[in-house]
Motif scaffolding. Structure first.
Motif, PDB file in Angstrom:
ATOM      1  N   ILE A  63       0.821  -1.219   0.000  1.00  0.00           N
ATOM      2  CA  ILE A  63       0.000   0.000   0.000  1.00  0.00           C
ATOM      3  C   ILE A  63       0.852   1.264   0.000  1.00  0.00           C
ATOM      4  N   VAL A  64       2.169   1.101   0.121  1.00  0.00           N
ATOM      5  CA  VAL A  64       3.028   2.280   0.260  1.00  0.00           C
ATOM      6  C   VAL A  64       2.874   3.234  -0.929  1.00  0.00           C
ATOM      7  N   HIS A  65       2.506   2.714  -2.086  1.00  0.00           N
ATOM      8  CA  HIS A  65       2.450   3.521  -3.301  1.00  0.00           C
ATOM      9  C   HIS A  65       1.027   3.930  -3.674  1.00  0.00           C
ATOM     10  N   LYS A  66       0.068   3.622  -2.826  1.00  0.00           N
ATOM     11  CA  LYS A  66      -1.314   3.884  -3.213  1.00  0.00           C
ATOM     12  C   LYS A  66      -1.820   5.233  -2.741  1.00  0.00           C
ATOM     13  N   GLY A  67      -2.509   5.944  -3.621  1.00  0.00           N
ATOM     14  CA  GLY A  67      -3.193   7.164  -3.247  1.00  0.00           C
ATOM     15  C   GLY A  67      -4.385   6.850  -2.364  1.00  0.00           C
ATOM     16  N   GLY A  68      -5.047   7.894  -1.865  1.00  0.00           N
ATOM     17  CA  GLY A  68      -6.204   7.687  -1.006  1.00  0.00           C
ATOM     18  C   GLY A  68      -5.808   7.133   0.351  1.00  0.00           C
ATOM     19  N   THR A  69      -6.772   6.569   1.049  1.00  0.00           N
ATOM     20  CA  THR A  69      -6.494   5.948   2.344  1.00  0.00           C
ATOM     21  C   THR A  69      -7.335   4.693   2.512  1.00  0.00           C
ATOM     22  N   ILE A  70      -6.671   3.584   2.825  1.00  0.00           N
ATOM     23  CA  ILE A  70      -7.405   2.318   2.986  1.00  0.00           C
ATOM     24  C   ILE A  70      -8.322   2.387   4.199  1.00  0.00           C
ATOM     25  N   LEU A  71      -8.088   3.325   5.107  1.00  0.00           N
ATOM     26  CA  LEU A  71      -8.956   3.456   6.283  1.00  0.00           C
ATOM     27  C   LEU A  71     -10.095   4.447   6.034  1.00  0.00           C
ATOM     28  N   LYS A  72     -10.196   4.956   4.831  1.00  0.00           N
ATOM     29  CA  LYS A  72     -11.193   5.972   4.478  1.00  0.00           C
ATOM     30  C   LYS A  72     -11.048   7.193   5.397  1.00  0.00           C
ATOM     31  N   SER A  73     -11.666   8.266   4.974  1.00  0.00           N
ATOM     32  CA  SER A  73     -11.598   9.453   5.787  1.00  0.00           C
ATOM     33  C   SER A  73     -12.978  10.098   5.819  1.00  0.00           C
ATOM     34  N   GLY A 136       4.611  24.151  11.953  1.00  0.00           N
ATOM     35  CA  GLY A 136       5.474  23.205  12.665  1.00  0.00           C
ATOM     36  C   GLY A 136       6.076  22.142  11.776  1.00  0.00           C
ATOM     37  N   THR A 137       5.835  22.232  10.492  1.00  0.00           N
ATOM     38  CA  THR A 137       6.462  21.298   9.550  1.00  0.00           C
ATOM     39  C   THR A 137       6.677  22.027   8.221  1.00  0.00           C
ATOM     40  N   THR A 138       7.826  21.829   7.633  1.00  0.00           N
ATOM     41  CA  THR A 138       8.035  22.489   6.338  1.00  0.00           C
ATOM     42  C   THR A 138       7.206  21.828   5.243  1.00  0.00           C
ATOM     43  N   HIS A 139       6.861  20.561   5.458  1.00  0.00           N
ATOM     44  CA  HIS A 139       6.087  19.829   4.443  1.00  0.00           C
ATOM     45  C   HIS A 139       5.021  18.983   5.116  1.00  0.00           C
ATOM     46  N   THR A 140       3.794  19.132   4.667  1.00  0.00           N
ATOM     47  CA  THR A 140       2.755  18.195   5.086  1.00  0.00           C
ATOM     48  C   THR A 140       2.726  17.023   4.113  1.00  0.00           C
ATOM     49  N   LEU A 141       2.153  15.946   4.565  1.00  0.00           N
ATOM     50  CA  LEU A 141       2.078  14.731   3.752  1.00  0.00           C
ATOM     51  C   LEU A 141       1.149  14.940   2.552  1.00  0.00           C
ATOM     52  N   GLY A 142       1.657  14.754   1.365  1.00  0.00           N
ATOM     53  CA  GLY A 142       0.817  14.863   0.185  1.00  0.00           C
ATOM     54  C   GLY A 142       1.061  16.139  -0.599  1.00  0.00           C
ATOM     55  N   GLY A 262      -3.650  10.092  -6.496  1.00  0.00           N
ATOM     56  CA  GLY A 262      -2.468   9.682  -7.234  1.00  0.00           C
ATOM     57  C   GLY A 262      -1.412   9.040  -6.369  1.00  0.00           C
ATOM     58  N   THR A 263      -0.528   8.308  -7.028  1.00  0.00           N
ATOM     59  CA  THR A 263       0.610   7.660  -6.396  1.00  0.00           C
ATOM     60  C   THR A 263       1.489   8.711  -5.721  1.00  0.00           C
ATOM     61  N   PRO A 264       1.795   8.535  -4.443  1.00  0.00           N
ATOM     62  CA  PRO A 264       2.636   9.547  -3.783  1.00  0.00           C
ATOM     63  C   PRO A 264       4.049   9.579  -4.337  1.00  0.00           C
ATOM     64  N   SER A 265       4.649  10.744  -4.314  1.00  0.00           N
ATOM     65  CA  SER A 265       6.046  10.908  -4.718  1.00  0.00           C
ATOM     66  C   SER A 265       6.953  10.198  -3.726  1.00  0.00           C
ATOM     67  N   CYS A 266       8.197   9.970  -4.118  1.00  0.00           N
ATOM     68  CA  CYS A 266       9.156   9.346  -3.209  1.00  0.00           C
ATOM     69  C   CYS A 266       9.272  10.177  -1.935  1.00  0.00           C
ATOM     70  N   PHE A 267       9.330  11.480  -2.084  1.00  0.00           N
ATOM     71  CA  PHE A 267       9.432  12.372  -0.925  1.00  0.00           C
ATOM     72  C   PHE A 267       8.321  12.090   0.078  1.00  0.00           C
ATOM     73  N   ASP A 268       7.081  12.030  -0.410  1.00  0.00           N
ATOM     74  CA  ASP A 268       5.950  11.827   0.505  1.00  0.00           C
ATOM     75  C   ASP A 268       5.957  10.433   1.127  1.00  0.00           C
ATOM     76  N   ARG A 269       6.423   9.449   0.372  1.00  0.00           N
ATOM     77  CA  ARG A 269       6.471   8.095   0.938  1.00  0.00           C
ATOM     78  C   ARG A 269       7.514   8.004   2.057  1.00  0.00           C
ATOM     79  N   VAL A 270       8.660   8.640   1.828  1.00  0.00           N
ATOM     80  CA  VAL A 270       9.719   8.602   2.834  1.00  0.00           C
ATOM     81  C   VAL A 270       9.301   9.412   4.060  1.00  0.00           C
TER      82      VAL A 270
END
Lengths: 327, 327, 327, 327
Positions: A63-73, A136-142, A262-270
């Protein structure tokens, strides 16, 4: 300090690419530290309804490369009520859950802080939103992925804009913050960028487009943030400009919800992998009411309340760079 | 039959991915057959204005993969007048141009046929449009790329649709033809597809969405062609459905002009290369008023007038497949 | 301090995505500050040969998104000789060039420092390499794009690995530094990551793969940096593992030079734009022998000699995250 | 003719993009025709081992866009023995399976034909392989996607080739057939294309590269099919050319298994959907030993044995186009 034996993870509010990578990281970190892990569906609403599932290291394979969320939001109105939160707390207790990781934005963190105050329930936040509007973060996830999605779309639009000598207004997401517009605008080589943080004024926009035309540019892209300060929506803006500029054929494109997927970038996955581990380690160490964030390329923490109240300023240097690029 | 010593090439009407690959092919084929080649900017308008440039094999290096058209495109009102066409003819003569390759759609071909009748000027058409609405070819240039662009965007939208249990209406291009909607819809696994060729009826749409929800689907995508027959635009359609369906949060996304741009797919680049060579060979062989097209995977020709008058029927088998896929 | 009236820009060493965006930024910043700008082809070699071209704001239209470098790049043996550098200096003087922006890596900067010592010629470096092995910046130009390229390729390989229960060794670039391997490995969810900075040992690799198999994983990806410390190349490594592991069919994929190309990510385009402006401003302010870099998301400077001598440590925290992810 | 109440579907041999879309289509078509459906894991090997799972319309949600195959694939030695096939037949009977859809290539179809002869078991083939080397269809499943993957990688390689004036040999898949090499080569604008169907000869290759250099091209791409007829592998070929050409720095890139993976193109998804429906309808109509294929853009059928024995000829017209493109 009670020992944390079972941690719940959920995604809340608008979804963003990398949320699945963060879920996976929380689950794997729990497995590594021999802590049980539970996924809660649909954020606080699922917590109230007791909609949960045990998660093992294997259940988050692939699931590391999948967009969306398997837990739904979801956004939950019920959680804004005392009754809703009481029901949520009872469900957590019933399932022997000791702590919570919330992946979401400001609204989700606010709910978490209220909940913690009422029930003293350990909670750590992971900033997940494409808008990058969390302090408090330079980058948010996504956010990084959304920038690439936006720039890729604008590259395509420029192809057709250049072929027809057209002026395009491209609306990108960002109701209160212009981070996507400013960065995607600079990245895509936009002639103008309209963001909520700065009121360029319509006259200066017209002047700038005229100047660009005089300088020999036959096509132009104006990137507009959803929440820009012109007081007009992107279609009205386009109409206004078409009426007041000669020789420009104007078109509008609203990029819309594709920016969230969409598939997250490497940056977002890391980033997701690092944040998930840190969140679990913080809970196991007895911490609560913190958000994990990226600062100087390192994972840091900040009080959740500060994260909610603070505001990321738009990068003035980048605004200046943007001006210089459109010389 | 006069000998063809100099061929002009131009792109006309809406641009589409693969046009540059076709220009390159025409130019290289001219070089191969030791025929001079000239590029005309902005279609018929540039022909009237004498806006041209000599093109050699080297001048089309590194454009095979580029979206848009290096020759720009336009629609020309002047060319609809006798005076405009006269001026255009004089420019061609003055530049010793013997024949013309027009890359464009129906409108561009109609102009070409009229021009040929008046001045007996050799002309070959290459079907370039993302809409696939030209008779005499199974695939127009750019159509395959546009399908991939649309499907890629809908994949992203599905990520967020699934995360939030939402219903999305996604509008794709195709004012008169549902080819993009039908194929991208099947490709993206849409629950419903609305096309100009078929009036599904709003009641059946509602019924179908209800059924899909009953079957356990919590999110859905409806792909709508610009020119669908419901008599409502995509926003009105979404409103109607939201009012008449319970429990569905409805969102709209209009993919817009990004569908016209982007790096062409391998299919479109190869098709462009084949069509460009054939167009030049036809002109050198003294042919005129033909369109090159793909039939049974082979390059064929068809009378330009037939291409203009004929109409590609929507693939009934694929409509049926679409129904079965949403079982 | 002499006034800087004309600045030259060049790309040197291995190319990387974002170099064109950096060239564009240097050129536009020069235009903004009413300073002349010249592009030198093929790095120091072109400087020696006097291979140059004046660049105006318009000449860098439409290159922000292009991979490669419009100024070409090269490694120059001649520049390592006193004679070569003398000739280079004479060419710069002859063309009234007052200062130089070098986009490249360690080797290119070393040449620049030597040149500056001999001729007191103002020089600013922009770190352009996919390897991220330059001290004084958290990100080199092209690194983010290369990570996305690598992760995208590994995602594809995982599809076929999972379908066939295979073990893949995927070699990524990075002769002396494991940044690509470590980040792309975590991003792609690799089971093991072999980097130059750490000798895992073949026994531990075998043990880890066996454990992964026992845990129910039927396919695995091992990401290997070019310069890993096993003393075997990736093919020998694969052979060794296949001989010593039962039931695993092993395959090798070397991603190779595609990692150096491609459309730059938004991150790299923005970084390039910021760095280019800063480099020009530093020169205009009379600065020299500095490299611009990213620190805590802000553009900073560092002495070129420090940048050359220093070494970026691999992120230990990320190594640990990587271990936890493969629990 | 016995009534078909339960159909099994499996993927066999090398995997290819679109296989999941084909599985989904078979499953949904079964649901539509109220026929049970079973998935067999790992092709014939899973049939022998009785490794199966019931599939409903919902179990194939969200797989249309996924690379690889959820049913896994394998090559089975056991199925080449009478005992293996007997065991396979017994498993089918035991599970009340009446008919079989095999998604795979020549080898898989050969197994199917033998099996049908021995047990009179209804079987329909869907051509799934990236190599496009199956007779009776203009396109196999996955071929279009593999072309896009190859062209996308070669575009990236060209960026770095042009920046360094290098000559690249890029090896693409296709052991017995040059379809990928020829089409990706034309699509990517390669200077030379080496395919198994034609022995260009090393001398002509050298001559052609020299000519290309003389014509002013400073970088070149040669696309080589795995099974080319030079008698040298791609590395030996590169060495030979480097020794015999002056001034060319030569590099090699082997694209490898990434060509088998990745999100399928729209074309492959639609083709898969159409083929899956047809396969089920044929079985329900009492047909057997047929392969579904695409002919003139329509779904047709061909005898499985003919499909196995026949051979797709390389497109001579496209070879010629390729020559002209490198003028």
């Amino acid at each position: 300090m009670r020992k944390i034996k079972k941690i719940a993870v959920m995604t809340s509010g608008g979804d963003s690419p990398g949320m699945n990578a963060a879920i996976r990281s929380v689950v794997r970190a729990c497995a590594y530290y021999r802590t049980e892990c539970v996924g809660i569906y649909r954020g606080y609403q699922g917590m109230i309804e007791g909609d949960m599932i045990p998660l093992t290291a294997r259940s988050v394979n692939n699931i590391v490369h999948k967009g969306g969320t398997i837990l739904k939001s979801a956004r939950s109105k019920d959680f804004r009520t005392k009754e809703g939160r009481k029901k949520a707390y009872e469900n957590l207790k019933e399932n022997n859950i000791d702590a919570l990781v919330v992946i979401g934005g400001d609204g989700s963190f606010t709910g978490g802080v209220v909940f913690n105050k009422e029930y003293n329930f350990p909670i750590i936040g992971i900033p997940g939103t494409i808008d990058n509007d969390i302090f408090g973060t330079t980058h948010t996830l996504g956010y990084d992925t959304a920038l690439n999605t936006a720039v890729d779309a604008i590259d395509k639009i420029r192809d057709t804009a250049s072929s027809h000598n057209r002026l395009f207004f491209v609306e990108v997401m960002g109701r209160d913050a212009g981070f996507i517009a400013l960065n995607a605008g600079v990245g895509a080589g936009a002639e103008e960028i309209l963001i909520p943080e700065e009121d360029l004024g319509l006259d200066r926009l017209l002047e700038s487009l005229k100047k660009s035309r005089r300088a020999g540019k036959s096509s132009s892209i104006v990137v507009v943030s959803e929440g820009d300060k012109t007081g007009r929506n992107v279609f009205e803006l386009a109409d206004y400009v078409e009426e007041n500029l000669e020789d420009y054929e104007v078109r509008v494109s609203v990029l819309g919800h594709m920016q969230r997927g969409g598939t997250p970038s490497c940056f977002d996955r890391v980033l997701a992998s690092r944040m998930g581990v840190k969140a679990v380690e913080l809970l196991i160490d007895g911490k609560t009411n913190l958000m994990v964030g990226l600062q100087n390329n390192e994972i840091q923490t900040i009080d959740l309340e500060k994260a909610i109240k603070g505001q990321n300023d738009i990068n003035r240097e980048l605004l200046r760079v943007s001006d210089i690029m459109t010389t």
